[in-house]
Design a protein around this motif. Sequence first.
Motif, PDB file in Angstrom:
ATOM      1  N   PHE A  52      11.640 -15.534  30.850  1.00  0.00           N
ATOM      2  CA  PHE A  52      10.667 -14.670  30.176  1.00  0.00           C
ATOM      3  C   PHE A  52      10.964 -13.197  30.429  1.00  0.00           C
ATOM      4  CE2 PHE A  52       7.803 -18.461  30.957  1.00  0.00           C
ATOM      5  CZ  PHE A  52       8.066 -18.980  29.708  1.00  0.00           C
ATOM      6  N   TYR A  73      13.693 -20.899  25.869  1.00  0.00           N
ATOM      7  CA  TYR A  73      13.424 -22.253  25.375  1.00  0.00           C
ATOM      8  C   TYR A  73      14.609 -23.199  25.542  1.00  0.00           C
ATOM      9  CZ  TYR A  73      15.528 -20.462  21.018  1.00  0.00           C
ATOM     10  OH  TYR A  73      16.352 -19.905  20.095  1.00  0.00           O
ATOM     11  N   THR A  77      13.638 -25.464  32.238  1.00  0.00           N
ATOM     12  CA  THR A  77      12.842 -25.320  33.449  1.00  0.00           C
ATOM     13  C   THR A  77      11.429 -25.810  33.135  1.00  0.00           C
ATOM     14  OG1 THR A  77      12.034 -23.112  32.894  1.00  0.00           O
ATOM     15  CG2 THR A  77      14.115 -23.237  34.076  1.00  0.00           C
ATOM     16  N   PHE A  81       1.578 -22.548  35.112  1.00  0.00           N
ATOM     17  CA  PHE A  81       1.054 -21.189  35.074  1.00  0.00           C
ATOM     18  C   PHE A  81      -0.218 -21.079  35.900  1.00  0.00           C
ATOM     19  CE2 PHE A  81       3.703 -21.776  31.469  1.00  0.00           C
ATOM     20  CZ  PHE A  81       4.293 -20.551  31.242  1.00  0.00           C
ATOM     21  N   ALA A  85      -2.721 -22.738  31.314  1.00  0.00           N
ATOM     22  CA  ALA A  85      -2.054 -22.616  30.008  1.00  0.00           C
ATOM     23  C   ALA A  85      -1.883 -23.957  29.311  1.00  0.00           C
ATOM     24  CB  ALA A  85      -0.697 -21.904  30.152  1.00  0.00           C
ATOM     25  N   PHE A  87      -2.693 -26.297  26.148  1.00  0.00           N
ATOM     26  CA  PHE A  87      -3.015 -25.977  24.760  1.00  0.00           C
ATOM     27  C   PHE A  87      -4.421 -26.487  24.451  1.00  0.00           C
ATOM     28  CE2 PHE A  87       1.657 -26.797  24.806  1.00  0.00           C
ATOM     29  CZ  PHE A  87       2.015 -25.466  24.788  1.00  0.00           C
ATOM     30  N   HIS A  89      -6.083 -26.725  21.762  1.00  0.00           N
ATOM     31  CA  HIS A  89      -6.290 -27.479  20.524  1.00  0.00           C
ATOM     32  C   HIS A  89      -5.666 -28.867  20.583  1.00  0.00           C
ATOM     33  CE1 HIS A  89      -2.394 -25.604  20.311  1.00  0.00           C
ATOM     34  NE2 HIS A  89      -2.077 -26.258  19.235  1.00  0.00           N
ATOM     35  N   PHE A  98       3.968 -32.625  24.051  1.00  0.00           N
ATOM     36  CA  PHE A  98       4.438 -31.448  23.315  1.00  0.00           C
ATOM     37  C   PHE A  98       5.962 -31.294  23.366  1.00  0.00           C
ATOM     38  CE2 PHE A  98       5.229 -26.983  22.524  1.00  0.00           C
ATOM     39  CZ  PHE A  98       4.314 -26.654  21.533  1.00  0.00           C
ATOM     40  N   ARG A 146       2.801 -31.910  32.753  1.00  0.00           N
ATOM     41  CA  ARG A 146       3.449 -31.420  31.539  1.00  0.00           C
ATOM     42  C   ARG A 146       4.765 -30.724  31.869  1.00  0.00           C
ATOM     43  NH1 ARG A 146       0.562 -26.872  27.967  1.00  0.00           N
ATOM     44  NH2 ARG A 146       1.194 -25.666  29.763  1.00  0.00           N
ATOM     45  N   LEU A 150       9.577 -33.473  31.173  1.00  0.00           N
ATOM     46  CA  LEU A 150      10.901 -33.354  30.561  1.00  0.00           C
ATOM     47  C   LEU A 150      12.015 -33.437  31.603  1.00  0.00           C
ATOM     48  CD1 LEU A 150      10.034 -30.457  28.112  1.00  0.00           C
ATOM     49  CD2 LEU A 150      10.484 -32.810  27.490  1.00  0.00           C
TER      50      LEU A 150
ATOM     51  N   ALA B 199      -0.001 -16.683  27.679  1.00  0.00           N
ATOM     52  CA  ALA B 199       0.619 -17.706  28.526  1.00  0.00           C
ATOM     53  C   ALA B 199       0.819 -19.012  27.753  1.00  0.00           C
ATOM     54  CB  ALA B 199      -0.238 -17.962  29.770  1.00  0.00           C
ATOM     55  N   LEU B 200      -0.005 -19.253  26.731  1.00  0.00           N
ATOM     56  CA  LEU B 200       0.172 -20.477  25.936  1.00  0.00           C
ATOM     57  C   LEU B 200       1.500 -20.432  25.195  1.00  0.00           C
ATOM     58  CD1 LEU B 200      -3.385 -20.974  24.423  1.00  0.00           C
ATOM     59  CD2 LEU B 200      -2.343 -22.176  26.339  1.00  0.00           C
ATOM     60  N   GLU B 202       4.130 -18.793  26.210  1.00  0.00           N
ATOM     61  CA  GLU B 202       5.174 -18.992  27.210  1.00  0.00           C
ATOM     62  C   GLU B 202       5.270 -20.456  27.604  1.00  0.00           C
ATOM     63  OE1 GLU B 202       4.314 -16.285  30.363  1.00  0.00           O
ATOM     64  OE2 GLU B 202       5.282 -14.616  29.325  1.00  0.00           O
ATOM     65  N   ALA B 203       4.118 -21.126  27.700  1.00  0.00           N
ATOM     66  CA  ALA B 203       4.125 -22.547  28.043  1.00  0.00           C
ATOM     67  C   ALA B 203       4.897 -23.331  26.987  1.00  0.00           C
ATOM     68  CB  ALA B 203       2.701 -23.071  28.166  1.00  0.00           C
ATOM     69  N   ALA B 204       4.675 -22.989  25.710  1.00  0.00           N
ATOM     70  CA  ALA B 204       5.366 -23.684  24.631  1.00  0.00           C
ATOM     71  C   ALA B 204       6.869 -23.405  24.679  1.00  0.00           C
ATOM     72  CB  ALA B 204       4.796 -23.260  23.284  1.00  0.00           C
ATOM     73  N   ILE B 205       7.231 -22.135  24.914  1.00  0.00           N
ATOM     74  CA  ILE B 205       8.647 -21.766  25.020  1.00  0.00           C
ATOM     75  C   ILE B 205       9.285 -22.526  26.169  1.00  0.00           C
ATOM     76  CG2 ILE B 205      10.234 -19.886  25.604  1.00  0.00           C
ATOM     77  CD1 ILE B 205       8.179 -17.995  24.219  1.00  0.00           C
ATOM     78  N   ASN B 206       8.555 -22.578  27.281  1.00  0.00           N
ATOM     79  CA  ASN B 206       9.065 -23.269  28.460  1.00  0.00           C
ATOM     80  C   ASN B 206       9.315 -24.748  28.179  1.00  0.00           C
ATOM     81  OD1 ASN B 206       8.098 -24.611  31.428  1.00  0.00           O
ATOM     82  ND2 ASN B 206       9.608 -22.979  31.430  1.00  0.00           N
ATOM     83  N   LEU B 207       8.535 -25.330  27.266  1.00  0.00           N
ATOM     84  CA  LEU B 207       8.716 -26.737  26.922  1.00  0.00           C
ATOM     85  C   LEU B 207       9.764 -26.912  25.826  1.00  0.00           C
ATOM     86  CD1 LEU B 207       4.979 -27.767  27.057  1.00  0.00           C
ATOM     87  CD2 LEU B 207       6.773 -28.548  28.595  1.00  0.00           C
ATOM     88  N   ARG B 217       3.137 -24.524  16.027  1.00  0.00           N
ATOM     89  CA  ARG B 217       2.403 -25.511  16.812  1.00  0.00           C
ATOM     90  C   ARG B 217       1.354 -24.911  17.735  1.00  0.00           C
ATOM     91  NH1 ARG B 217       4.583 -30.466  18.130  1.00  0.00           N
ATOM     92  NH2 ARG B 217       6.089 -31.269  16.641  1.00  0.00           N
ATOM     93  N   VAL B 218       1.426 -23.593  17.992  1.00  0.00           N
ATOM     94  CA  VAL B 218       0.453 -22.986  18.909  1.00  0.00           C
ATOM     95  C   VAL B 218      -0.334 -21.872  18.219  1.00  0.00           C
ATOM     96  CG1 VAL B 218       0.132 -21.801  21.102  1.00  0.00           C
ATOM     97  CG2 VAL B 218       1.878 -23.578  20.898  1.00  0.00           C
ATOM     98  N   LEU B 222      -4.206 -22.313  16.525  1.00  0.00           N
ATOM     99  CA  LEU B 222      -5.248 -21.647  17.304  1.00  0.00           C
ATOM    100  C   LEU B 222      -5.880 -20.480  16.542  1.00  0.00           C
ATOM    101  CD1 LEU B 222      -3.792 -21.700  20.916  1.00  0.00           C
ATOM    102  CD2 LEU B 222      -5.769 -22.933  20.042  1.00  0.00           C
TER     103      LEU B 222
END
Lengths: 359, 299
Positions: A52, A73, A77, A81, A85, A87, A89, A98, A146, A150, B199-200, B202-207, B217-218, B222
């Motif tokens: 990041f 991405y 890793t 958080f 963090a 999601f 929804h 996810f 989560r 992976l 942070a959401l 970043e969480a998605a990027i991290n995944l 998707r985020v 939202l």
Amino acid sequence: MASVELQDVVKHYGDASVVNRVSLSVQDGEFLTLLGPSGCGKTTCLRMVAGFVTPDSGSIRIAGQDVTRVPAYRRDTGMVFQQYALFPHLSVAQNLAFGLQLRKIRRQDIRHRVDDALERIRLPGYGHRYPDELSGGQKQRVALARALILSPRVLLLDEPLGALDQKLREELQQEIKRIQKEVGVTTIFVTHDQNEALSLSDRVVVMRHGGIVQIGSPKTLYDRPVDHYVASFIGKINFLPVRAQRDTAQGGWFVNRPGHTTQWRVLTNTEYQPGQDQLSLLALRPERIELGAGLPNQIMGRVEQVTYAGDGWLLDVRADDDLRIVVKVHNRSTPVSGENVTLSWRHEDAVLLPGEAAA
Amino acid sequence: MSQDVVLSTSAIGSATTRTRLSSASKVSWLALPGVLFLTVFFVAPLCYLLALSMHGGGSMGRVDPQWSLVNYQRFLSDHYYLGILWDTGVFGALTALICAIFAFPFSYKLARMRTKWRTPLLFITVLPLLISAVIRNLGWIPILSERGMLNQIVLAAGLRNEPLQWIYNYTGALIGMVHVELPFMVLMLVAVIRKIDPALEEAAINLGATPWQVFRRVILPLSRPGLVAGTLIVFMAAISALVTPAILGGKRVMLMALYIDQQMRALLNYPVGATAAILTMAAALAAMLLAMKLGRSRT
């Protein structure tokens, strides 16, 4: 084999240097903690591993591969958080799925892996719930699952317990430790809480002003801090200003307080080698000091205050002039305030530290 | 002992609730002027309009005394009228869609901005609303007309050999409409995107989510409540707009509001005008119900 390596990593924000030439290597399967006050650069280091934040210079390797320019991405890793963090929804199961869905894994396999993950964090049957229906501790466990689902090359935890209350923190510390050992994943943990760092880590990195002050096992940091900063950051400690002289006969050092003739001996010190009569600090942990003259190094004082601490008493002792020493005793009978006492300690329980940051 | 404390505190709690309730009922008469105003100036005219639509009649202000549904029959069986209704719906939907597409990246940038520039930029966004619709629309003419700026550029760049028709047609009406409605969409989207925790992302990027997947998707799911609210506002405004389509659409564009205006003011055909108005409102109501269904945060 080194799993994660930071090499001469530098990061500036404007004129402010946030991370200053940090080099660090994390072993395979190791639990490493970055410890320090806020603003010391620990979170920035973690975010650089996650991708990041891009370092201004230096390089980052994960499993031997240079990832300095690899987008976040594709870093592989798993990050947890501070504020979970999750999601909002998506249900718990969808949150866990996810990353698997992005990797186009078969629906059936996804369901199996999600169920396994819920089992591992002891929340089976919670898949259909939504994040706002979970408690803080449950959210953090889902966030952990989560991040791990992976099978990442490295698990990154950014003050994951910061938002929880004390009792829950301790429970989750054990949970994190258990899961980390089960999975065997290399872990970098960021915290400003020294207790958390000591109880969880294989090794701790103490940071200050964007640099590393000391790296070592929790025991090393506690018993052999390299300086005043580390010593006072981890646990309670007393500092006595002293002058040191090399004990040429037996090794170690003779020390005495300036203006006093009483000599003490110090056997242990870290890399610190004070010059003749150089002003230094003698660091003493409260629980390593005994009441009475049973041990070789002694000082007299008067008890000013007695504080009950649950597992013992904290005595606030004022030595003959303006020196205060805190002592932790576990005896059932303790002196009352106003009483004169003798304190003593072993040669090897005192640590000689540089005196530059006067206590 | 501790139980007593709990009991007494809960008693205090309910007592305060009760006082709050009674004080609420005491001040409820403050709502009366508003209710009265709406009844006299909104509900009553609407009832009158509905009644008017259920009489036969014709131009020059003629209204037959007996009740009938002949206007609705004629309207709903005639391709010309249904075509206007359909065109109006498409016009509203297109305006909303274009606004959403234009507004999203801008709103995202604005919402994620940390500097002091956000407030001035938001102000600039809203500026077009402070200008009279007529002047704002006239401003487009030097740009979009046959010898306007845009066509000069197109011709000079050699993209076309003859000037394009930007104005006095459907395109012109759409450009004008998007221009007015864009700020509403931006305001709605900025409000909702600001509430999405970075942070959401970043969480998605991290995944392993690519920037596009993070959006899909985020961010997009939202921001749905804001997107739906913005779409609804823009859609409603566009299907009832009169001035902008009239000025920039010219005579070739016929939408419900223009048709109603024509019937009511030019032909003095009140029953038919009222019928068109009621049908437009019914269509808008249907769109709103649909939007509310879509706007629910969980399906």
